[in-house]
Design an enzyme around this catalytic site. Structure first.
Site, mmCIF file in Angstrom:
data_model
loop_
_atom_site.group_PDB
_atom_site.id
_atom_site.type_symbol
_atom_site.label_atom_id
_atom_site.label_comp_id
_atom_site.label_asym_id
_atom_site.label_seq_id
_atom_site.Cartn_x
_atom_site.Cartn_y
_atom_site.Cartn_z
ATOM 1 N N GLY A 478 0.838 -1.203 0.000
ATOM 2 C CA GLY A 478 0.000 0.000 0.000
ATOM 3 C C GLY A 478 0.866 1.243 0.000
ATOM 4 N N ALA A 521 11.413 1.952 0.230
ATOM 5 C CA ALA A 521 11.693 2.815 -0.918
ATOM 6 C C ALA A 521 13.192 3.045 -1.070
ATOM 7 C CB ALA A 521 10.960 4.140 -0.763
ATOM 8 N N ARG A 623 14.760 13.326 -0.377
ATOM 9 C CA ARG A 623 14.005 13.474 -1.621
ATOM 10 C C ARG A 623 12.651 12.770 -1.487
ATOM 11 N NH1 ARG A 623 16.098 13.971 -6.754
ATOM 12 N NH2 ARG A 623 18.067 13.061 -6.095
ATOM 13 N N ILE A 624 11.616 13.461 -1.929
ATOM 14 C CA ILE A 624 10.291 12.839 -1.970
ATOM 15 C C ILE A 624 10.140 12.223 -3.361
ATOM 16 C CG2 ILE A 624 7.800 13.226 -1.825
ATOM 17 C CD1 ILE A 624 9.374 13.544 0.838
ATOM 18 N N GLU A 700 6.644 5.486 8.369
ATOM 19 C CA GLU A 700 6.366 5.484 9.807
ATOM 20 C C GLU A 700 6.593 6.848 10.439
ATOM 21 O OE1 GLU A 700 7.693 0.969 10.846
ATOM 22 O OE2 GLU A 700 9.190 2.315 10.074
#
Ligand code: FES
Ligand code: FES
Lengths: 739, 173
Positions: A478, A521, A623-624, A700
């Site tokens: 998810g 990620a 970084r997003i 988290e």
């Protein structure tokens, strides 16, 4: 085949994600698995079809401590449609395995250790018959003395083995710092057991053939889950395959294999048919994993200006005998604020209760409740703005390890968040703002989450059609993994996401990091980055130029005066593997994501009912990678925090440790009506010490401190401090201002 | 027994204990409807029966002779999404996706209830109440999303409801 391997010994100062020109990294691109999911076409573990599939139903011990002397299955076996009742007291696992372990969990169920422990499995032609037959199995046993109550056994607590952090840390002299401090806080917080309550129950389909076992499971970390399963069954690893393409949420509860996994594999072998077992919701509560209850003494010592001179964080938690896993509540305490005199301790009370293990942000989720409430209390004692107190205690380097922070953004998050929320306009007198029947209050709290890197591999290939394929046994629970991996590969290879396919969750592909600890990620993404980098080099070679002289965009390689379709450069196709592992950067820097929560609550002046009415949070996580999925992750964390603050509590029966409220009607997770609109802001940053993506974990980050922001706001609204979570209205009623 | 599912006639023999949800998932290969609790506590199994939303785990298959049932598979397909399905993708109204078919079926049923002017617990008036975001949150509270896509789900439903506003106004006239 080419392998591009990297150990993070040195920072990666230049990222291909900044030099890529496809322009998709960071964008809020829609999930590539979205259409399948909204159309009900994504295949979760219980949804694979096999001819001759039989249904398993777990039989569980109706007692909490004792030794099984006999299992009488005759009545069950006599029921039409029952295939078999499979008993294997030696091989069944007592409880789930913790995440990332490579051995079997505690095995053998003759000696039952908690109420509802699975001890046998009924196999039948239909679900209805299996469920019915399970009620007919009777279990005879010799009871043994169990230990069920936490409060009566805190004096028997033991020092656990090291987990994600050492259980004990001491530096300086905290007692002296407390005695000499201008201001102190010294209180005890309590948090109850909790359940991840992922919407998809744990489920397994086991299929044996000549190649061995294929287990379709709802599992977050297939590569280590495969090893756990092989060890539990006494099979060679090469004979076990785990498939987990879509997972209906995990939040830690599906990190390791659970009792259904092993029981279903054993049953399928015994009856010679594929078997499917889906845990009931009650079984998920009783026989998977909980977050431990905690009792935390938190101490702060500060000088006259509010600078911390000491921090003490002593946590008691519980687990099954011999398990050793402790809730690392002191995780963030290690590095969030300064203060030279420190004690951080975790002790474990062994109880006959459902296994304790990881639930979203193990440690921070409950540790930051105590820490951020304590900071609120300290700010009030000193008479300064709680934001300012935190700013004053933002240290220049890690106060325990004495190493630099890789990056540090606490103060930036606090300042940006306070401004966006309008913190200046807050109510300054607890209980001082009333609108009609409601008392209004504002609260804030900081959050942080340690950044982790796990070994991870991925394979990326480009075919003559100019399309890329990413393969790894990494999962998407998810979190958005499918999408961000496509974005990373696409950015580096110059492909729009529509031309990148991502295949996840199959241990027949390279072993990924798995989903957990917010490392997915960064770890899995880095392996894809490295594989794509190797392919980029190959494309440059085919173009006859250096990679840096070539631009990849929209499926074409551009260099010199030439623009060539990528598919034309790859012959029959090219493939590379990327492999990342942690290195010296982990010790040489302290890496974490940061954030600040600001919220408003209203508390009913008569009933004590609490409603959260407004929320702003500012986060920094390097970084997003995808603004939309990152935002969703943060909202998800905050909502968990609101549940923690207000409603979530597993109640154990003192007589046998059983979970009394083992369903979704009695264990209250937040619903639509409980959640206000969320304003989420990211401070864009880069962390070259973390990984080649320069991104840090985010899954988290949102939960940490969120619950404390709520209870701090409740205090602001009412003047009532709740240190015994959740803050249900019975805990507020007595202290509410006179109506 | 026979019934219509997603516009197609179906025939099935069901154990009298089989829930409508298990009939769909285990017997008819319609696994889009999800089982989260089997006790009517989560909404993951929501389907539309004769146009109304219902928890498919709480009703037995044998009670649905001749009924007209619509599941998530009947609303749209990955290549031809229903407006609500598309809005969920656009607004990221899900994460793991497990509660999502139930949320979407529930939203379809809910919007129809609103169109009919039915009030909810938070409505200020009993007749044709204003359709605020608070109304969406209240009316969708039978559908739990542990991933907590709630604010995004509200945005997705809001967008579709606003696009349908003219239809609603006509119906009210
Ligand atoms: S599965 Fe039907 S309401 Fe949960
Ligand atoms: S999307 Fe996971 S439960 Fe809603």
């Amino acid at each position: 085949m080419t392998t591009n391997a990297l150990r993070m010994d040195k920072p990666v100062e230049e990222s291909l994600l900044d030099t890529g020109v496809q322009g998709i990294i960071g964008k809020g691109i829609e999930r590539i698995d979205g259409p399948l999911k909204v159309a009900g076409q994504a295949t979760y573990s219980a949804e694979y079809e096999f001819p001759d599939l039989a249904y398993g139903f777990l039989v569980r011990a109706p007692f909490a401590a004792g030794t099984i002397t006999a299992i009488d299955a005759e009545g069950a076996k006599a029921l039409p449609g029952v295939v078999d009742v499979v008993v294997d007291l030696k091989t069944f696992i007592r409880n789930p395995q913790q995440g990332g372990e490579t051995g079997a969990p505690t095995q053998g169920v003759k000696d039952v250790a908690y109420f509802g422990e699975p001890v046998a499995i009924v196999v039948a032609d239909s679900f209805e018959v299996a469920r019915d037959a399970a009620q007919l199995v009777s279990i005879r046993y010799e009871p043994t003395a169990g230990v069920y109550t936490f409060d009566d056994h805190v004096d028997d607590a033991i020092k656990p083995p090291p987990g994600s952090m050492p259980p004990y840390h001491q530096q300086g002299d905290l007692e002296k710092a407390m005695a000499e401090a201008a201001f102190t806080v010294d209180n005890v917080w309590r948090t109850p057991s909790q359940n991840s309550a992922a919407m998809e129950p744990h489920a397994s389909i086991a299929v044996w053939d000549d190649d061995g076992l294929t287990l379709y499971g709802s599992l977050q970390m297939p590569s280590s889950d495969k090893q756990q399963l092989a060890k539990s069954l006494g099979e060679r690893q090469s004979k076990v395959r785990v498939v987990a393409r879509y997972i209906g949420g995990g939040f830690g509860s599906k990190l390791g294999i659970s009792p259904d996994t092993v029981a279903t594999a054993i049953a399928a072998k015994a009856v010679g048919r594929p078997v499917k077992t889906v845990m009931t919701r009650q079984q998920v509560f009783d026989a998977t994993v909980r977050r431990s209850n905690t009792q935390q003494r938190f101490r702060l010592a500060a000088d006259a200006e509010g600078r911390l001179t000491g921090i003490g964080h002593e946590t008691l938690c519980s687990n099954l005998p011999g398990e050793g896993y402790f809730e690392p509540a002191g995780q963030a305490t290690q590095f969030l604020y300064g203060g030279e005199n420190r004690i951080i301790k975790h002790d474990l009370v062994e109880l006959n209760r459902t296994l304790s293990g990881s639930m979203r942000a193990p440690g921070e989720a409950v540790g930051l409740l105590a820490q951020e409430n304590a900071m609120d209390e300290l700010a009030e004692a000193i008479g300064i703005d709680p934001v300012e107190l935190r700013r004053r205690n933002d240290p220049a380097k890690d106060p325990q390890k004495d190493v630099p922070y890789s990056t540090r953004s606490l103060t930036r998050c606090l300042d940006a968040g306070a401004k966006a929320f309008g913190w200046e306009q807050r109510n300054r007198t607890p209980g001082g703002r009333r609108e009609g029947d409601w008392l209004i209050g504002q609260g804030m709290a900081a959050t942080t989450r340690t950044n982790m890197l796990q070994p991870s591999e991925a394979q990326v290939s480009i075919g003559p059609d100019g399309r890329a394929l990413v393969e790894t046994d990494m999962t998407d629970i998810g979190t958005g993994t499918y999408t961000i991996l496509a974005q990373i590969a696409g950015e580096i290879l110059g492909l729009p996401v529509e031309r990148v396919a991502v295949h996840l969750g199959d241990t027949n592909t390279p072993p990924g990091a798995g989903s957990g600890g917010s490392w997915g990620a960064g770890s899995s993404g880095s392996s894809v980055y490295l594989a794509a980098q190797a392919l980029r080099d190959k494309l440059a070679k085919a173009m006859g130029v250096d990679a840096d002289e070539m631009t990849l965009k929209d499926g074409h390689a551009i260099a010199g005066n030439r623009r060539v379709a990528i598919g034309e450069l790859v012959g029959d196709g090219i493939t590379a593997t990327g492999s990342i592992e942690p290195g010296k950067q982990e010790q040489e820097t302290t890496q974490a994501s940061y954030g600040a929560h600001f919220c408003e609550v209203k508390v009913h002046a008569v009933t004590g009912e609490v409603r959260v009415t407004r929320w702003h949070a500012t986060f920094e996580a390097g970084r997003i990678l995808n603004r939309q999925t990152a935002r969703s992750q943060c909202i998800g964390g905050i909502v968990f925090g609101i549940g923690t603050a207000l409603t979530e509590e597993l109640v154990h029966d003192d007589r046998d440790g059983r979970i009394v409220n083992h369903d979704l009607a009695e264990y209250h997770v937040p619903a639509h009506a409980d959640i206000p609109p969320m304003d989420i802001v990211f401070l864009d940053d880069r962390d070259p010490h973390a990984n080649p993506l320069q991104a840090k974990g985010i899954g988290e980050l949102g939960i940490g401190g969120a619950g404390a922001a709520v209870t701090n706001a409740i205090y602001n609204a009412t003047g009532v401090r709740v240190r015994d979570y959740p803050a249900t209205l019975d805990k507020l009623l007595e202290g509410l201002p006179a109506v | 027994m026979q019934f219509t599912i997603n516009g197609q006639p179906y025939q099935a023999e069901a154990d009298i204990r089989t829930s409508l949800l298990d009939l769909l998932r285990e017997h008819l290969s319609l696994t889009g409807s999800k089982k989260g609790c089997d006790h009517g506590q989560c909404g993951a199994c929501t389907v539309l029966v004769n146009g109304r939303r219902i928890n498919a785990c709480l009703t037995l298959a044998v009670m649905h002779q001749d009924d007209d049932i619509v599941t998530i598979e009947g609303l749209g397909s990955p290549n031809k999404l229903h407006p609500l399905q598309a809005a969920f993708v656009k607004h990221d109204g899900f994460q793991c996706g497990y509660c999502t078919p139930g949320q979407i079926c529930s939203a379809v049923g809910m919007l129809d209830e609103v169109e009919k002017g039915w009030p909810s617990h938070v409505s200020a008036t009993l007749n044709d109440p204003d359709f605020t975001d608070e109304e969406i949150r209240e009316r969708m509270s039978g559908n739990i999303c542990r991933c907590s896509a709630y604010p995004n789900i509200v945005d997705a439903i809001r967008e579709v409801a606003d696009a349908r506003e003219p239809v609603r106004a006509e119906a009210a006239e």
